[in-house]
Write an enzyme that holds these catalytic residues in place. Structure first.
Site, PDB file in Angstrom:
ATOM      1  N   GLY A  26      62.027  39.385  43.680  1.00  0.00           N
ATOM      2  CA  GLY A  26      61.890  39.687  45.113  1.00  0.00           C
ATOM      3  C   GLY A  26      60.755  40.670  45.341  1.00  0.00           C
ATOM      4  N   ARG A  36      47.559  48.576  42.043  1.00  0.00           N
ATOM      5  CA  ARG A  36      46.312  49.353  42.155  1.00  0.00           C
ATOM      6  C   ARG A  36      46.299  50.510  41.146  1.00  0.00           C
ATOM      7  NH1 ARG A  36      45.436  53.805  45.491  1.00  0.00           N
ATOM      8  NH2 ARG A  36      43.310  54.163  46.209  1.00  0.00           N
ATOM      9  N   ARG A  87      60.062  33.234  41.470  1.00  0.00           N
ATOM     10  CA  ARG A  87      61.189  33.139  40.530  1.00  0.00           C
ATOM     11  C   ARG A  87      60.782  32.052  39.541  1.00  0.00           C
ATOM     12  NH1 ARG A  87      64.507  37.249  42.956  1.00  0.00           N
ATOM     13  NH2 ARG A  87      64.338  36.946  45.167  1.00  0.00           N
ATOM     14  N   GLY A 117      62.492  43.657  39.677  1.00  0.00           N
ATOM     15  CA  GLY A 117      63.880  44.103  39.597  1.00  0.00           C
ATOM     16  C   GLY A 117      64.483  43.867  38.222  1.00  0.00           C
ATOM     17  N   ASP A 118      65.811  43.936  38.127  1.00  0.00           N
ATOM     18  CA  ASP A 118      66.443  43.891  36.800  1.00  0.00           C
ATOM     19  C   ASP A 118      66.224  42.552  36.090  1.00  0.00           C
ATOM     20  OD1 ASP A 118      68.086  42.675  38.593  1.00  0.00           O
ATOM     21  OD2 ASP A 118      69.903  43.791  38.064  1.00  0.00           O
ATOM     22  N   GLY A 119      66.154  41.454  36.839  1.00  0.00           N
ATOM     23  CA  GLY A 119      65.879  40.150  36.219  1.00  0.00           C
ATOM     24  C   GLY A 119      64.501  40.146  35.571  1.00  0.00           C
ATOM     25  N   SER A 120      63.530  40.611  36.303  1.00  0.00           N
ATOM     26  CA  SER A 120      62.147  40.642  35.791  1.00  0.00           C
ATOM     27  C   SER A 120      62.047  41.552  34.570  1.00  0.00           C
ATOM     28  CB  SER A 120      61.201  41.162  36.876  1.00  0.00           C
ATOM     29  OG  SER A 120      61.322  40.377  38.025  1.00  0.00           O
ATOM     30  N   THR A 141      62.044  47.145  43.658  1.00  0.00           N
ATOM     31  CA  THR A 141      63.054  46.457  44.462  1.00  0.00           C
ATOM     32  C   THR A 141      63.487  47.380  45.591  1.00  0.00           C
ATOM     33  OG1 THR A 141      65.370  45.727  44.524  1.00  0.00           O
ATOM     34  CG2 THR A 141      64.804  47.184  42.736  1.00  0.00           C
ATOM     35  N   ILE A 142      63.757  46.817  46.758  1.00  0.00           N
ATOM     36  CA  ILE A 142      64.212  47.666  47.871  1.00  0.00           C
ATOM     37  C   ILE A 142      65.634  48.177  47.632  1.00  0.00           C
ATOM     38  CG2 ILE A 142      62.735  46.542  49.580  1.00  0.00           C
ATOM     39  CD1 ILE A 142      65.345  45.204  50.679  1.00  0.00           C
ATOM     40  N   ASP A 143      66.377  47.537  46.699  1.00  0.00           N
ATOM     41  CA  ASP A 143      67.819  47.814  46.580  1.00  0.00           C
ATOM     42  C   ASP A 143      68.148  49.146  45.899  1.00  0.00           C
ATOM     43  OD1 ASP A 143      68.222  45.373  47.743  1.00  0.00           O
ATOM     44  OD2 ASP A 143      68.419  44.303  45.847  1.00  0.00           O
ATOM     45  N   ASP A 145      68.792  49.699  42.896  1.00  0.00           N
ATOM     46  CA  ASP A 145      69.953  49.503  42.023  1.00  0.00           C
ATOM     47  C   ASP A 145      69.560  49.415  40.542  1.00  0.00           C
ATOM     48  OD1 ASP A 145      68.614  47.128  42.240  1.00  0.00           O
ATOM     49  OD2 ASP A 145      70.380  45.879  42.554  1.00  0.00           O
ATOM     50  N   ARG A 187      72.276  43.824  48.008  1.00  0.00           N
ATOM     51  CA  ARG A 187      73.054  43.032  47.038  1.00  0.00           C
ATOM     52  C   ARG A 187      74.380  43.734  46.712  1.00  0.00           C
ATOM     53  NH1 ARG A 187      68.947  40.850  42.503  1.00  0.00           N
ATOM     54  NH2 ARG A 187      68.455  43.045  42.336  1.00  0.00           N
ATOM     55  N   GLY A 201      73.020  57.860  61.949  1.00  0.00           N
ATOM     56  CA  GLY A 201      74.240  58.394  62.573  1.00  0.00           C
ATOM     57  C   GLY A 201      75.291  57.324  62.831  1.00  0.00           C
ATOM     58  N   SER A 232      81.928  52.082  71.800  1.00  0.00           N
ATOM     59  CA  SER A 232      80.574  51.667  71.429  1.00  0.00           C
ATOM     60  C   SER A 232      80.212  52.343  70.106  1.00  0.00           C
ATOM     61  CB  SER A 232      79.566  52.060  72.506  1.00  0.00           C
ATOM     62  OG  SER A 232      79.075  53.355  72.288  1.00  0.00           O
TER      63      SER A 232
HETATM   64  P1  ADP Z   1      64.521  40.510  40.234  1.00  0.00           P
HETATM   65  O1  ADP Z   1      63.503  40.786  39.193  1.00  0.00           O
HETATM   66  O2  ADP Z   1      64.069  40.941  41.600  1.00  0.00           O
HETATM   67  O3  ADP Z   1      65.893  41.021  39.835  1.00  0.00           O
HETATM   68  P2  ADP Z   1      65.336  37.783  39.541  1.00  0.00           P
HETATM   69  O4  ADP Z   1      66.670  38.187  39.013  1.00  0.00           O
HETATM   70  O5  ADP Z   1      65.262  36.536  40.372  1.00  0.00           O
HETATM   71  O6  ADP Z   1      64.633  38.920  40.408  1.00  0.00           O
HETATM   72  O7  ADP Z   1      64.367  37.605  38.283  1.00  0.00           O
HETATM   73  C1  ADP Z   1      62.983  37.332  38.462  1.00  0.00           C
HETATM   74  C2  ADP Z   1      62.486  36.513  37.318  1.00  0.00           C
HETATM   75  O8  ADP Z   1      62.656  37.232  36.095  1.00  0.00           O
HETATM   76  C3  ADP Z   1      63.228  35.201  37.092  1.00  0.00           C
HETATM   77  O9  ADP Z   1      62.820  34.169  37.965  1.00  0.00           O
HETATM   78  C4  ADP Z   1      62.856  34.910  35.652  1.00  0.00           C
HETATM   79  O10 ADP Z   1      61.515  34.435  35.580  1.00  0.00           O
HETATM   80  C5  ADP Z   1      62.892  36.301  35.031  1.00  0.00           C
HETATM   81  N1  ADP Z   1      64.223  36.519  34.448  1.00  0.00           N
HETATM   82  C6  ADP Z   1      65.361  36.856  35.076  1.00  0.00           C
HETATM   83  N2  ADP Z   1      66.413  36.915  34.213  1.00  0.00           N
HETATM   84  C7  ADP Z   1      65.909  36.574  33.003  1.00  0.00           C
HETATM   85  C8  ADP Z   1      66.474  36.418  31.695  1.00  0.00           C
HETATM   86  N3  ADP Z   1      67.786  36.610  31.470  1.00  0.00           N
HETATM   87  N4  ADP Z   1      65.662  36.046  30.689  1.00  0.00           N
HETATM   88  C9  ADP Z   1      64.335  35.848  30.903  1.00  0.00           C
HETATM   89  N5  ADP Z   1      63.744  35.967  32.114  1.00  0.00           N
HETATM   90  C10 ADP Z   1      64.505  36.327  33.139  1.00  0.00           C
END
Ligand code: ADP
Length: 337
Positions: A26, A36, A87, A117-120, A141-143, A145, A187, A201, A232
């Site tokens: 995201g 930059r 993604r 984020g954590d996925g990346s 990430t804006i979250d 988390d 999330r 507030g 309200s």
């Molecule tokens: P974010 O990074 O914002 O948490 P995602 O969870 O969608 O977003 O992850 C972004 C990208 O990171 C995924 O589309 C994928 O390319 C990679 N990714 C996420 N999870 C894994 C994983 N378990 N193993 C390898 N690559 C991952």
């Protein structure tokens, strides 16, 4: 604003030959100043730097361009990511990660900075664990988390955007003496909702970390009405893991004839010009990523802890969940009428 560690470019061999930088998952405000920071710091140290298009999707097909100082001119104030994000489910496959590493080696690139984020960050950890490529992660990430950092790039801007929107909704809530349920992003975590709720507030804040006490909420609102108090107000609701939470709460409040209006802020929270705070944070983290690479670090995320720039191993980022500060939420409850 942040205390940066003094890192020595320990061994000349630690200095990367060339760095690739990418944004993944995201998007968030502040990704551009982070890119930059990486580019300008790399050039400052005489290291070649490449910008990868569309995150891991671009990495596996070698869609990247060498950057110079002017490649990142006039982007510090722009939201989103000028390198584009994506993604890329294919990156979960080790063979695809191997392919990406081979592409990098062919171009003489031996280090990657991943902003996401954590996925990346999971993808970055796996890339370096399996291949001879060094990685540094930055929390984007804006979250807010992500474990290992008090703040993520984009959080401050998202909070400010939501507060500005809710201030406007408040005008209508007061004029019509109506009740608004405003859903914010985040999330599974209530960071955005708690900060936004305090800042605007809110009469109540509902977050996933605390079990939803819908009966108690109805009781309090009905009681207010019976006592002739205004019904309200603004209730800030964190989106939570499943979509539709706010609509369900509205249905239950409707059964008590409280007639709330629902407003889901949605993607306006992800866009927009990064706040001054996010620009400084992103610039400090982006430049620090290059310092850490030159000092020989690998497989770490650079974040901020107690006002200091600090590294955390990526496996710890992946294994741990960042917890909302209970005291902050209790303070928010104290502020409710
Ligand atoms: P974010 O990074 O914002 O948490 P995602 O969870 O969608 O977003 O992850 C972004 C990208 O990171 C995924 O589309 C994928 O390319 C990679 N990714 C996420 N999870 C894994 C994983 N378990 N193993 C390898 N690559 C991952």
């Amino acid at each position: 604003m942040y205390i940066t560690p003094t890192l020595n470019d320990s061994e000349p061999t630690s200095k990367p030959r060339a760095i690739a930088v990418l944004t993944s998952g995201g998007d968030c405000p502040g990704m551009n100043p982070a890119i930059r920071g990486v580019v300008r710091a790399a050039l400052h140290k005489g290291i070649k730097v490449f910008g990868v298009q569309r995150g891991y999707s671009g990495l596996i097909i070698g869609d990247m361009q060498e950057m110079d100082s002017s490649s990142v001119s006039n982007i510090v104030q722009r939201g989103g990511t000028f390198l584009k994000s994506d993604r890329c489910p294919a990156f979960k496959d080790p063979a695809v990660r191997y392919q990406a590493a081979e592409v990098l080696k062919e171009k003489g690139i031996d280090a990657v900075v991943v902003i996401g984020g954590d996925g990346s960050l999971t993808g970055a950890h796996l890339l370096t664990s399996e291949n001879d490529i060094r990685v540094i992660g930055l929390p984007g990430t804006i979250d807010n988390d992500i474990y290992g950092t008090d703040l993520t790039i984009g959080f401050d801007t998202a909070v400010n955007t939501a507060v500005e929107a809710i201030d406007r909704i408040r005008d209508t809530a007061l004029s019509h003496e109506s009740l608004f349920l405003v859903e914010v992003m985040g999330r599974n975590s209530g960071f955005i909702a708690t900060h936004v709720g305090i800042a605007c507030g809110a009469e109540m804040i509902i977050i996933p970390e605390y079990e939803l006490q819908i009966d108690a909420i109805c009781f309090q609102l009905v009681n207010n009405r019976l006592q002739g108090k205004s019904s309200s107000g603004i209730i800030v609701v964190a989106e939570g893991p499943k979509p539709g939470v706010t609509t369900n709460i509205a249905k239950q409040l409707n059964q008590q004839e409280l007639d709330p209006k629902v407003c889901i802020l949605g993607h306006i929270q992800r866009g927009g010009s990064p706040s001054g705070h996010d620009r400084v944070l992103a610039s400090c983290l982006g430049t620090s990523a290059v310092d850490y690479l030159c000092a020989g670090y690998n497989d770490v995320m650079i974040g901020v802890q107690n006002g200091k720039i600090k590294e955390t191993p990526l496996h710890q980022i992946i294994e741990n969940n960042k917890q909302l500060d209970n005291q902050l939420f209790e303070r928010a409850l104290m502020l409710h009428k």
